[in-house]
Design a protein around this motif. Sequence first.
Motif, PDB file in Angstrom:
ATOM      1  N   GLU A 106       0.838  -1.192   0.000  1.00 38.55           N
ATOM      2  CA  GLU A 106       0.000   0.000   0.000  1.00 38.55           C
ATOM      3  C   GLU A 106       0.875   1.246   0.000  1.00 38.55           C
ATOM      4  O   GLU A 106       1.826   1.351   0.781  1.00 38.55           O
ATOM      5  N   TRP A 107       0.547   2.178  -0.884  1.00 33.76           N
ATOM      6  CA  TRP A 107       1.214   3.473  -0.846  1.00 33.76           C
ATOM      7  C   TRP A 107       0.588   4.337   0.246  1.00 33.76           C
ATOM      8  O   TRP A 107      -0.633   4.414   0.341  1.00 33.76           O
ATOM      9  N   LEU A 108       1.393   4.957   1.066  1.00 34.30           N
ATOM     10  CA  LEU A 108       0.899   5.782   2.167  1.00 34.30           C
ATOM     11  C   LEU A 108       0.921   7.270   1.803  1.00 34.30           C
ATOM     12  O   LEU A 108       0.557   8.123   2.605  1.00 34.30           O
ATOM     13  N   SER A 164       6.806  -7.840   6.241  1.00 35.90           N
ATOM     14  CA  SER A 164       6.310  -6.613   5.631  1.00 35.90           C
ATOM     15  C   SER A 164       6.821  -5.440   6.462  1.00 35.90           C
ATOM     16  O   SER A 164       7.015  -5.563   7.669  1.00 35.90           O
ATOM     17  N   VAL A 218       5.578   3.963   2.049  1.00 39.52           N
ATOM     18  CA  VAL A 218       4.967   2.821   1.387  1.00 39.52           C
ATOM     19  C   VAL A 218       5.157   1.594   2.271  1.00 39.52           C
ATOM     20  O   VAL A 218       6.139   1.476   2.997  1.00 39.52           O
ATOM     21  N   GLU A 219       4.147   0.719   2.219  1.00 36.18           N
ATOM     22  CA  GLU A 219       4.289  -0.544   2.913  1.00 36.18           C
ATOM     23  C   GLU A 219       4.612  -1.608   1.871  1.00 36.18           C
ATOM     24  O   GLU A 219       3.905  -1.712   0.854  1.00 36.18           O
ATOM     25  N   PRO A 230       6.541   7.850   6.738  1.00 32.52           N
ATOM     26  CA  PRO A 230       6.323   6.558   6.046  1.00 32.52           C
ATOM     27  C   PRO A 230       5.781   6.787   4.627  1.00 32.52           C
ATOM     28  O   PRO A 230       4.843   7.561   4.431  1.00 32.52           O
ATOM     29  N   GLU A 252       7.386  -0.816   6.582  1.00 27.08           N
ATOM     30  CA  GLU A 252       7.165   0.523   6.045  1.00 27.08           C
ATOM     31  C   GLU A 252       8.503   1.150   5.697  1.00 27.08           C
ATOM     32  O   GLU A 252       9.448   1.096   6.489  1.00 27.08           O
TER      33      GLU A 252
END
Lengths: 108, 350
Positions: A22-24, A46, A38-39, A36, A48
């Motif tokens: 997921e892009w933050l 996993s 991107v995860e 942060p 960040e």
Amino acid sequence: MAELSFPLPDLGEGLIEATILEWLVEEGEHVERNQPLVEVETTKSSLELPSPQTGVVVRTHGGPGETIDVGDPLIVFEVPDDTAGIIGTVPKDEKPKRRVRLNVDLDD
Amino acid sequence: MSNAVATPPVDAGAGRTVPAERTGRTTLSMNQAINAALHDALAENPRTLVLGEDVGRLGGVFRVTDGLQAKFGADRVFDTPLAESGILGMSAGLAMAGYHPIPEVQFDGFTYPAINQLVTQIARMNFRTRGALPMPITLRMPSFGGIQSPELHSESLEWLFAHVAGLKVVSPSSPHQAYHLLRHAAQRPDPVVYMEPKSRYWQKGRVDFDEPGNLEGAHVARAGRHLTLVAWGAMVSRCLQAAEAAAEDGLDVEVLDLRWLSPIDADALAASISKTRRAVVVHEAPKTAGLGAEVSQLITERCFGTLKAPVERVTGFDVPFPSGSLENEYIPNIDRILYGIQRVLEYRRG
């Protein structure tokens, strides 16, 4: 303004790729250093990834579920020309505060 | 690519005065002023080269070499591997072959891996060969603290370079001096360590291309009657701020910008302190065996009879240069400089 591209960093332990979870941040968004970004998921865990740079996000590479190789472009920032690539913090040129007062009693 | 060093191009400007491309006055930040000086040094002498980590395609981590590779080509402005001993070793070889290299060590703390090349080769070659192989090398490095950098990106190594015979050491404190001192250093036949105060890169100032002023020795940054602050690099602007604060309290402080840290302008020290009779030396390096001790002794030798108090030192502490915001507790600030001034004012003989 200058564009600065950052590749997916070496995440250690011999890992060669990571999958975007997921892009933050969004394109056009101003981000601070260490915010942060991107995860991502690797075969180990996993995690960040923090932003290496303060600036405006111009492009992100890869959507959720897509895999990126270490060293391939991950994100591109737009930064002012005179701060592109610098390490550390640009000091503010402000008048310093003083607390000490001199007791001037010259004997000459 | 051949391993042989190419014969350097003939210096078309040798023995003649090259017309100055830049004239008049303008406002530049220090990194722009240094960029202009590098540009003009490259334009003036075809044997001048710029080399270092990220100086080419990226244009330098502080934008100091921005645009130079595009203008002069990757043969004359080129990126090196991350190996400082290689950067300085290559510079020594290029100098032997007739080039005038201007290497960059990306941060002052990265000089340590290159000390062998600097001390045992570059500094000694002219002496060793009885003048047959001078080393016209200008070693640039972003120096001192003030940008809250990671470890080893901020050091204050003038004490080290100044102690090495064969090296000249200079540090500019303003864009005007940065331009002219770099041009001056790059034209010298001997190796010069050019220490750029990295916290001052972005501050703008007037640059007069027609009137460089005297480029040898020290420079009186502010004239005063009661006490002399001796400083160099980024501490000059801090001392000017401290002098303003002292003026509010009725003390007229002179600020002497040493500029050249090897050789030190002992005459300028004597002239200033003979007048003010009080001195405080300010530097970022640790106090013990720092350059403040040398400055203090030069003052004592020449002004002992007229000094009102022992020379005071306001310096970094005897610890490794701290990284991040902790440096704010380490680098002399206005208050610590004012305390140093107060100690001098309160001294009474007997």
